[in-house]
Design an enzyme around this catalytic site. Sequence first.
Site, PDB file in Angstrom:
ATOM      1  N   HIS A   1       7.259   7.059   6.359  1.00 48.00           N
ATOM      2  CA  HIS A   1       6.833   7.523   7.675  1.00 48.00           C
ATOM      3  C   HIS A   1       5.652   8.483   7.563  1.00 48.00           C
ATOM      4  O   HIS A   1       5.664   9.565   8.145  1.00 48.00           O
ATOM      5  CB  HIS A   1       7.989   8.228   8.411  1.00 48.00           C
TER       6      HIS A   1
HETATM    7  C1  LIG Z   1       9.005  -0.413   4.209  1.00 47.63           C
HETATM    8  C2  LIG Z   1       8.868   0.295   5.528  1.00 47.63           C
HETATM    9  C3  LIG Z   1       9.969   0.428   6.345  1.00 47.63           C
HETATM   10  C4  LIG Z   1       9.870   1.091   7.569  1.00 47.63           C
HETATM   11  N1  LIG Z   1      10.957   1.172   8.373  1.00 47.63           N
HETATM   12  C5  LIG Z   1      10.860   1.736   9.583  1.00 47.63           C
HETATM   13  C6  LIG Z   1      11.962   1.758  10.465  1.00 47.63           C
HETATM   14  O1  LIG Z   1      13.055   1.263  10.163  1.00 47.63           O
HETATM   15  N2  LIG Z   1      11.812   2.372  11.671  1.00 47.63           N
HETATM   16  C7  LIG Z   1      10.638   2.948  12.041  1.00 47.63           C
HETATM   17  O2  LIG Z   1      10.560   3.493  13.146  1.00 47.63           O
HETATM   18  N3  LIG Z   1       9.574   2.942  11.219  1.00 47.63           N
HETATM   19  C8  LIG Z   1       9.655   2.336  10.012  1.00 47.63           C
HETATM   20  N4  LIG Z   1       8.569   2.332   9.169  1.00 47.63           N
HETATM   21  C9  LIG Z   1       7.339   3.043   9.593  1.00 47.63           C
HETATM   22  C10 LIG Z   1       6.508   2.241  10.606  1.00 47.63           C
HETATM   23  O3  LIG Z   1       6.377   0.908  10.139  1.00 47.63           O
HETATM   24  C11 LIG Z   1       5.132   2.909  10.716  1.00 47.63           C
HETATM   25  O4  LIG Z   1       5.282   4.257  11.135  1.00 47.63           O
HETATM   26  C12 LIG Z   1       4.256   2.200  11.730  1.00 47.63           C
HETATM   27  O5  LIG Z   1       4.120   0.837  11.405  1.00 47.63           O
HETATM   28  C13 LIG Z   1       2.896   2.861  11.743  1.00 47.63           C
HETATM   29  O6  LIG Z   1       2.044   2.134  12.578  1.00 47.63           O
HETATM   30  P1  LIG Z   1       0.473   2.210  12.387  1.00 47.63           P
HETATM   31  O7  LIG Z   1      -0.101   1.403  13.489  1.00 47.63           O
HETATM   32  O8  LIG Z   1       0.072   3.632  12.246  1.00 47.63           O
HETATM   33  O9  LIG Z   1       0.173   1.553  10.972  1.00 47.63           O
HETATM   34  P2  LIG Z   1       0.499   0.071  10.426  1.00 47.63           P
HETATM   35  O10 LIG Z   1       1.691  -0.513  11.111  1.00 47.63           O
HETATM   36  O11 LIG Z   1       0.510   0.209   8.933  1.00 47.63           O
HETATM   37  O12 LIG Z   1      -0.750  -0.780  10.878  1.00 47.63           O
HETATM   38  C14 LIG Z   1      -1.982  -0.713  10.197  1.00 47.63           C
HETATM   39  C15 LIG Z   1      -2.636  -2.070  10.364  1.00 47.63           C
HETATM   40  O13 LIG Z   1      -3.990  -1.974   9.935  1.00 47.63           O
HETATM   41  C16 LIG Z   1      -4.289  -3.123   9.172  1.00 47.63           C
HETATM   42  N5  LIG Z   1      -5.423  -2.781   8.314  1.00 47.63           N
HETATM   43  C17 LIG Z   1      -5.439  -1.962   7.241  1.00 47.63           C
HETATM   44  N6  LIG Z   1      -6.671  -1.878   6.720  1.00 47.63           N
HETATM   45  C18 LIG Z   1      -7.445  -2.649   7.495  1.00 47.63           C
HETATM   46  C19 LIG Z   1      -8.835  -2.958   7.469  1.00 47.63           C
HETATM   47  N7  LIG Z   1      -9.670  -2.445   6.545  1.00 47.63           N
HETATM   48  N8  LIG Z   1      -9.325  -3.794   8.416  1.00 47.63           N
HETATM   49  C20 LIG Z   1      -8.499  -4.302   9.363  1.00 47.63           C
HETATM   50  N9  LIG Z   1      -7.182  -4.042   9.433  1.00 47.63           N
HETATM   51  C21 LIG Z   1      -6.679  -3.219   8.507  1.00 47.63           C
HETATM   52  C22 LIG Z   1      -3.015  -3.429   8.434  1.00 47.63           C
HETATM   53  O14 LIG Z   1      -2.983  -4.758   7.988  1.00 47.63           O
HETATM   54  C23 LIG Z   1      -1.966  -3.138   9.512  1.00 47.63           C
HETATM   55  O15 LIG Z   1      -1.700  -4.269  10.311  1.00 47.63           O
HETATM   56  C24 LIG Z   1       8.631   1.650   7.961  1.00 47.63           C
HETATM   57  C25 LIG Z   1       7.514   1.510   7.135  1.00 47.63           C
HETATM   58  C26 LIG Z   1       7.633   0.838   5.940  1.00 47.63           C
HETATM   59  C27 LIG Z   1       6.394   0.675   5.066  1.00 47.63           C
END
Ligand SMILES: Cc1cc2nc3c(=O)[nH]c(=O)nc-3n(C[C@H](O)[C@H](O)[C@H](O)COP(=O)(O)OP(=O)(O)OC[C@H]3O[C@@H](n4cnc5c(N)ncnc54)[C@H](O)[C@@H]3O)c2cc1C
Length: 220
Positions: A139
């Site tokens: 997280h």
């Molecule tokens: C193994 C795991 C289990 C988890 N379990 C839970 C859970 O049970 N409950 C919960 O609430 N949270 C959970 N989380 C946390 C939750 O998934 C994250 O907090 C959330 O996904 C964050 O969202 P975000 O949009 O910030 O980032 P992300 O979801 O990581 O999205 C980032 C996106 O950017 C894309 N990207 C990266 N670099 C580039 C680039 N250069 N160009 C274009 N696209 C790019 C990636 O492919 C991705 O799709 C978990 C995380 C992990 C890793």
Amino acid sequence: MLTSTFAEGGGFAKTRPEKDIPDIQFHFYPSKIKRQMELNSILGHGFSLQTCLLRPKSRGSVTLKDANPDSKVLIDPNYLAEEEDIQVFVDGFKLMRKILNTAPIRDHIKEEINPGKNAVQTDEDIRDFIRDNATTIFHPTGTCRMGPSEDREAVVDSKLRVHGIQGLRVVDASIMPEIVGANTNVPAIAIGERASSFILGVDETNNGDDDNAFVATAAL
Ligand SMILES: Cc1cc2nc3c(=O)[nH]c(=O)nc-3n(C[C@H](O)[C@H](O)[C@H](O)COP(=O)(O)OP(=O)(O)OC[C@H]3O[C@@H](n4cnc5c(N)ncnc54)[C@H](O)[C@@H]3O)c2cc1C
């Protein structure tokens, strides 16, 4: 095993009654595991309870390695740097054992396997166990945190626009000023929904006070 959602139960708790809000979260797994999320650490039938730190004081960092845009950034999570984090963990560990020693769940337990009561008894033992075994539950937040432009550490304003750069927003979990005291997926979705309203110009909850605009959504 893989038909389970894994973390099938849980709860929020205060490690000390004088705290205003919960500082730990329990995750309950219907299997014996050594480390969360490591399938190869599953020890067999049984169950596991895990303590999760909700409001860590330790702060990590993401820094540029050099001026080459293709270089990977340097990520230092800096886990457990603050003594207070360890103390909350120790208190949470003891609360966890207390719950497991309480009926009715107590009646379903033959023995504590990991770390094992005999192996880990004193606060010092618990500290060592935590230092050796604590892991992430994925997280990470706050590397582009939201805040006023006067704040040197703030990257985006209350509409997620990067300070000092026109036409650029950051919309993800990185903008959280502090980690929410819970899982981060739903807040990340709320941030995305909110940003889409900003971009479309249909910011129906905006009462003219930009600072309040985000808070309204996060409370969902
Ligand atoms: C193994 C795991 C289990 C988890 N379990 C839970 C859970 O049970 N409950 C919960 O609430 N949270 C959970 N989380 C946390 C939750 O998934 C994250 O907090 C959330 O996904 C964050 O969202 P975000 O949009 O910030 O980032 P992300 O979801 O990581 O999205 C980032 C996106 O950017 C894309 N990207 C990266 N670099 C580039 C680039 N250069 N160009 C274009 N696209 C790019 C990636 O492919 C991705 O799709 C978990 C995380 C992990 C890793």
